[in-house]
Write an enzyme that holds these catalytic residues in place. Structure first.
Site, PDB file in Angstrom:
ATOM      1  N   GLU A 283       0.833  -1.208   0.000  1.00 11.91           N
ATOM      2  CA  GLU A 283       0.000   0.000   0.000  1.00 11.91           C
ATOM      3  C   GLU A 283       0.867   1.257   0.000  1.00 11.91           C
ATOM      4  O   GLU A 283       0.559   2.245  -0.672  1.00 11.91           O
ATOM      5  CB  GLU A 283      -0.936  -0.009   1.218  1.00 11.91           C
ATOM      6  CG  GLU A 283      -2.186   0.815   1.043  1.00 11.91           C
ATOM      7  CD  GLU A 283      -3.258   0.446   2.064  1.00 11.91           C
ATOM      8  OE1 GLU A 283      -4.235  -0.208   1.686  1.00 11.91           O
ATOM      9  OE2 GLU A 283      -3.106   0.779   3.254  1.00 11.91           O
ATOM     10  N   GLU A 286       2.060   1.701  -3.401  1.00  9.07           N
ATOM     11  CA  GLU A 286       0.954   2.143  -4.261  1.00  9.07           C
ATOM     12  C   GLU A 286       0.725   3.643  -4.081  1.00  9.07           C
ATOM     13  O   GLU A 286       0.528   4.378  -5.053  1.00  9.07           O
ATOM     14  CB  GLU A 286      -0.316   1.350  -3.925  1.00  9.07           C
ATOM     15  CG  GLU A 286      -1.487   1.687  -4.848  1.00  9.07           C
ATOM     16  CD  GLU A 286      -2.806   1.021  -4.441  1.00  9.07           C
ATOM     17  OE1 GLU A 286      -2.822   0.240  -3.455  1.00  9.07           O
ATOM     18  OE2 GLU A 286      -3.822   1.308  -5.093  1.00  9.07           O
ATOM     19  N   CYS A 303      -8.566  -2.196   3.961  1.00 13.85           N
ATOM     20  CA  CYS A 303      -8.477  -3.442   4.743  1.00 13.85           C
ATOM     21  C   CYS A 303      -9.744  -3.802   5.477  1.00 13.85           C
ATOM     22  O   CYS A 303      -9.827  -4.864   6.070  1.00 13.85           O
ATOM     23  CB  CYS A 303      -7.317  -3.432   5.722  1.00 13.85           C
ATOM     24  SG  CYS A 303      -6.558  -1.880   5.988  1.00 13.85           S
ATOM     25  N   SER A 323      -7.492   1.898  -2.370  1.00 12.93           N
ATOM     26  CA  SER A 323      -6.284   1.146  -2.674  1.00 12.93           C
ATOM     27  C   SER A 323      -6.708  -0.188  -3.260  1.00 12.93           C
ATOM     28  O   SER A 323      -7.739  -0.751  -2.864  1.00 12.93           O
ATOM     29  CB  SER A 323      -5.489   0.916  -1.383  1.00 12.93           C
ATOM     30  OG  SER A 323      -4.605  -0.170  -1.553  1.00 12.93           O
ATOM     31  N   LYS A 362     -15.742  -9.903   7.615  1.00 17.58           N
ATOM     32  CA  LYS A 362     -14.676 -10.754   7.052  1.00 17.58           C
ATOM     33  C   LYS A 362     -15.227 -12.079   6.562  1.00 17.58           C
ATOM     34  O   LYS A 362     -14.656 -12.708   5.679  1.00 17.58           O
ATOM     35  CB  LYS A 362     -13.598 -11.008   8.113  1.00 17.58           C
ATOM     36  CG  LYS A 362     -12.782  -9.774   8.462  1.00 17.58           C
ATOM     37  CD  LYS A 362     -11.608  -9.581   7.535  1.00 17.58           C
ATOM     38  CE  LYS A 362     -10.932  -8.247   7.808  1.00 17.58           C
ATOM     39  NZ  LYS A 362     -10.081  -7.818   6.684  1.00 17.58           N
ATOM     40  N   GLU A 365     -16.379 -11.179   3.226  1.00 21.09           N
ATOM     41  CA  GLU A 365     -15.241 -10.927   2.338  1.00 21.09           C
ATOM     42  C   GLU A 365     -14.628 -12.230   1.830  1.00 21.09           C
ATOM     43  O   GLU A 365     -14.322 -12.373   0.648  1.00 21.09           O
ATOM     44  CB  GLU A 365     -14.170 -10.120   3.092  1.00 21.09           C
ATOM     45  CG  GLU A 365     -12.949  -9.786   2.244  1.00 21.09           C
ATOM     46  CD  GLU A 365     -11.825  -9.123   3.054  1.00 21.09           C
ATOM     47  OE1 GLU A 365     -11.579  -9.548   4.188  1.00 21.09           O
ATOM     48  OE2 GLU A 365     -11.202  -8.187   2.532  1.00 21.09           O
ATOM     49  N   GLU A 370     -14.272 -13.301  -6.146  1.00 21.52           N
ATOM     50  CA  GLU A 370     -12.922 -13.070  -6.693  1.00 21.52           C
ATOM     51  C   GLU A 370     -11.805 -13.461  -5.730  1.00 21.52           C
ATOM     52  O   GLU A 370     -10.640 -13.422  -6.092  1.00 21.52           O
ATOM     53  CB  GLU A 370     -12.781 -11.605  -7.121  1.00 21.52           C
ATOM     54  CG  GLU A 370     -12.778 -10.560  -5.995  1.00 21.52           C
ATOM     55  CD  GLU A 370     -14.177 -10.132  -5.529  1.00 21.52           C
ATOM     56  OE1 GLU A 370     -15.158 -10.844  -5.842  1.00 21.52           O
ATOM     57  OE2 GLU A 370     -14.281  -9.098  -4.831  1.00 21.52           O
ATOM     58  N   CYS A 508     -10.900  -2.165  14.432  1.00 25.01           N
ATOM     59  CA  CYS A 508     -11.188  -3.603  14.567  1.00 25.01           C
ATOM     60  C   CYS A 508     -11.323  -4.055  16.012  1.00 25.01           C
ATOM     61  O   CYS A 508     -12.010  -5.042  16.288  1.00 25.01           O
ATOM     62  CB  CYS A 508     -10.106  -4.427  13.906  1.00 25.01           C
ATOM     63  SG  CYS A 508      -9.698  -3.890  12.255  1.00 25.01           S
TER      64      CYS A 508
END
Ligand code: SF4
Ligand code: SF4
Ligand code: SF4
Ligand code: FES
Ligand code: FES
Lengths: 586, 164
Positions: A283, A286, A303, A323, A362, A365, A370, A508
């Site tokens: 990141e 990036e 994230c 990102s 999560k 996710e 994908e 979190c």
């Protein structure tokens, strides 16, 4: 500040003007039971009536959670009349409630049970409601289960979803005896815009909202001799898991957590912090690339999967700001069945990759189509902190007295930068440490970037980064706060280079999968545990110093943002929009 | 045109949609605008299906869940169209003991719909009520303003056929 003097149970009390009877009573340690009131987010619908008190000069009983105090007021909280009335309220609630405490997810941690105990309930004199077998439990979401039978209509979930997260999925609907909390058109959660954050679970006083339980699937994998089962734990787990075993909030239990996972039978205990460090490298690079090449700025962290889904629904026009880095969980998953499979010589089809997360999103996710860049499901099962707690109990492990153990190599090594991912501002702080070092070749003068820490909703700072000059950054947690930054971007008024957004208030450490209760006091303590790990426990505090990450690049990935990274560690997003599916007369 | 508007066009005429747009425009941006919009929309469209609620939510910039919550809370609002005739079968105590339940079942069978529903040709909407104050006539069936007393199951078809 002007104050009010009153008497509660013959005691003199002085509180600020506008305080409620409940607040006044609490200030002197007089307990009043509550259910629907959730004062931390100013949710006091005055609906449940368990908080009734007697006020001299007032007719009828008074709900303490909403009634403001006044000078000279005389309040009684434990008269015969009050106690009988409270009992009756709880009795009626229980008569309309499934008799399932023994196998309810909230057994022992249920506010309705506690209130029943508080009021000294000894019997229920009414007939119990018989609930239909079908149609009352919504299992459609991969993250959240809603059991309307157990709902006591406190609307705390509605308040948090609407006011704090601004997703507004849930609403009270229908009237009379049919009143029910539902998504619009009574659609199943999966068809709504629910972003799976689980904040409604933390809000719910009872077992009407809970995580989809995947514990049995993990037990099954652990029992299967043909499977090599590995596990990763998010940073926030170690700061909260102890609470499931009555340890004080803020206990840092990294070593015990690892020991417990080994005893449960995991073949390798790795750490999500390892890929948190890796995320920083990808990141950070990036960001520098976008700055140098004129890419879309501000760049926003990616994230937090609840945040990602929120952005896909409500800001589909701004997805380019995200990102492209996968979350640490998914980076770990993709590497587990490629890099680790290669290193260990184990066929990736025999590897089961489990993650322990503070987060219900999560689970969603891990199921995104994908997320299979290894050629397999990158992460097979996701358990929340609470589920792991239950598993450890079921496994007969004496958690509190476990010795400290250490993670396995190579995907267990981490730095303090990886740990602080679990608190709001942590990703930003970790990224700045590394970006500064990459750009200037030197360490930041102080590795503690305190303006991005703490529970303020939106935090801003400017950091001088050598030749890049002043880098303006912002941090938001909780989606209502995220909206403020996103609207600024939409209006073209955001001059930041980099933004960190975490879906859950506090980050979190207060995710929808964390121990209950989770409140501001506990948020502060759990964050402090992570900063302690970063500042005092870990010798290395910068992601680029992680030797195992360096080795990963040398041996496998070759370079940040390289071909392999793109294939395994980066992803794309979906323009979802806010339309819910159209069904006639649903 | 959004997906919702195509949906709305399936159920309402372009004139009705123009009217709906006017209603929304009138109350847009005003605090507490939702209920007046829903009330006026209910009056001019006669019912508020999903497509209409979505449009109202979007244009007033309100969560769909809130719109739905309000629509289902007040009995004034309906999500399904009403028939030309509303058939109300009384299930109050007096009518019930004189066979009201059997009457309501017969009406359901005759019309092919359940309580709260409307026939596909939009002729009949079926409702049940609790006591009309005409207990001496029970069991009672009311069709719009007409009160039919001492109804027998065998007479249900004959009564309904008066309203075709
Ligand atoms: S929600 Fe509470 S009272 Fe209800 S079944 Fe569960 S533990 Fe028992
Ligand atoms: S999981 Fe989050 S978005 Fe979904 S209903 Fe609960 S609070 Fe709302
Ligand atoms: S689901 Fe839980 S939080 Fe929501 S209204 Fe019901 S009991 Fe309250
Ligand atoms: S807590 Fe006061 S009315 Fe529910
Ligand atoms: S019970 Fe039917 S009219 Fe009274």
């Amino acid at each position: 500040m002007s104050t009010v003097k009153l008497t509660i149970d013959n005691r003199q009390v002085e509180v600020k003007v506008g305080a409620t009877i409940l607040e006044a009573a609490r200030s002197v340690g007089i307990k009043i039971p509550t259910l629907c009131a959730w004062t931390e987010i100013n949710h006091t619908p005055g609906a449940c009536r368990v908080c009734m008190t007697e006020v001299e000069g007032q007719r009828g009983l008074i709900a303490a959670c909403v009634f403001p105090v006044s000078d000279g007021m005389v309040v009684h909280t434990n008269t015969e009349k009050v106690r009988m009335a409270r009992k009756m309220v709880v009795e009626l609630l229980l008569a309309n409630h499934p008799q399932e405490c023994n196998y309810c997810v909230r057994n022992g941690n249920c506010e309705l049970q506690k209130v029943a105990e508080f009021v000294g309930l000894k019997e229920v004199r009414f007939d119990y409601t018989q609930f239909p077998k079908e149609g009352m439990i919504d299992h459609s979401s991969p993250s959240i289960v809603r059991d309307s039978r157990k709902c006591i209509e406190c609307h705390r979930c509605v308040a948090v979803c609407e006011q704090i997260q601004t997703v507004s999925v849930l609403t009270p609907a229908h009237r009379g005896s049919k009143v029910k909390v539902v998504p619009a058109f009574d659609l199943p959660l999966i068809e709504s815009n629910c972003i799976a954050c689980g904040q409604c679970i933390l809000a719910c006083p009872v077992g009407a909202l809970y995580e989809k339980d995947d514990v049995d699937l993990v037990w099954k994998a652990l029992q299967d001799p043909t499977k090599h089962v590995i596990v990763q734990e998010a940073p926030a787990i170690r700061a909260a898991l102890g609470e499931e075993f009555d340890m004080p909030p803020g206990s840092l239990v990294t070593g015990k957590m690892i020991a417990a996972l080994r005893r449960l039978g995991f073949d390798k205990v790795f750490d999500t912090n390892f890929t948190a460090d890796l995320t920083i490298i990808e990141e950070g690079n990036e960001l520098l690339k976008r700055v140098k090449e004129g890419g879309t700025l501000p760049m926003i962290t990616s994230c937090s999967p609840g945040w990602i889904k929120f952005c896909e629904h409500f800001y589909p026009d701004l997805l380019d700001h995200l990102s492209t880095c996968k979350s640490p969980q998914q980076m770990f998953g993709a590497l587990a069945k490629t890099y680790y499979a290669e290193l260990s010589g184990i066929d990736p089809k025999d590897i089961v990759s489990v993650s322990i997360m503070p987060c219900t999103a999560k689970k969603f996710e891990a199921q995104r189509p994908e997320m299979n860049s290894s050629g397999f499901r990158d992460v097979d099962y996701v358990l929340t902190t609470r589920e792991l707690g239950r598993m450890i109990k079921e496994g007969g492990i004496d958690f509190v007295n476990l010795p400290d153990e250490d993670y396995d190599a190579p995907m267990g090594e981490y730095t303090g930068a990886g740990t602080i991912f679990g608190a709001t501002g942590g990703v930003m702080e970790a990224a700045l440490r590394t970006v500064y070092a990459v750009v200037t070749g030197k360490d930041l003068p102080s590795l503690d970037i305190t303006p991005v820490r703490g529970l303020e909703g939106v935090k801003e700072a400017t950091v001088k980064v050598g030749p890049l000059g002043d880098v303006k950054i912002a941090v938001a947690h909780g989606l209502g706060n995220a909206r403020k930054l996103m609207d600024k971007i939409r209006e073209g008024k955001a001059d930041y280079a980099f933004i960190e957004i975490m879906c859950c208030p506090g980050g979190c450490i207060a995710g929808g999968g964390e121990p209950i209760p989770t409140n501001n006091e506990i948020r502060v303590l759990r964050s402090a545990a992570l900063y302690k790990d970063d500042g005092k426990v870990q010798k290395k505090r910068q992601s680029h110093e992680n030797e195992s990450v360096k080795k990963l690049y040398d041996k496998f990935l070759k370079e940040p943002l390289g071909h392999k990274s793109h294939q395994l560690l980066h992803t794309h997003y979906e323009k979802r929009g806010t339309e819910v599916p159209h069904k006639k007369n649903a | 045109m959004t997906m919702d508007e195509t949906e709305i066009l399936k159920e309402f005429s372009p004139e009705q949609i123009v009217k709906l747009n006017e209603i929304i425009k009138k109350h847009k941006g005003k605090p507490g605008g939702l209920i007046p919009v829903l009330e006026e929309a209910q009056v001019s469209l006669e019912y508020l299906p999903m497509s209409v609620q979505k449009k109202i939510a979007r244009e007033l910039n309100l969560p769909l869940s809130r719109v739905y919550g309000v629509v289902t809370f007040y009995s004034f609002f309906t999500m399904t169209p009403r028939g030309k005739y509303t058939v109300r079968v009384c299930l109050g105590t007096a009518c019930y003991v004189r066979g009201g339940k059997a009457i309501s079942e017969t009406v359901e069978k005759e019309l092919g719909i359940n309580e709260g529903e409307t026939t596909p040709d939009r002729m009949f909407t079926l409702e049940t009520i609790r006591c009309l104050g005409a207990c001496g006539l029970g069991p009672v069936v009311v069709v719009n303003e007409d009160v039919h007393g001492r109804v027998k199951s065998s007479k249900v078809r004959e009564i309904l056929s008066q309203y075709k």
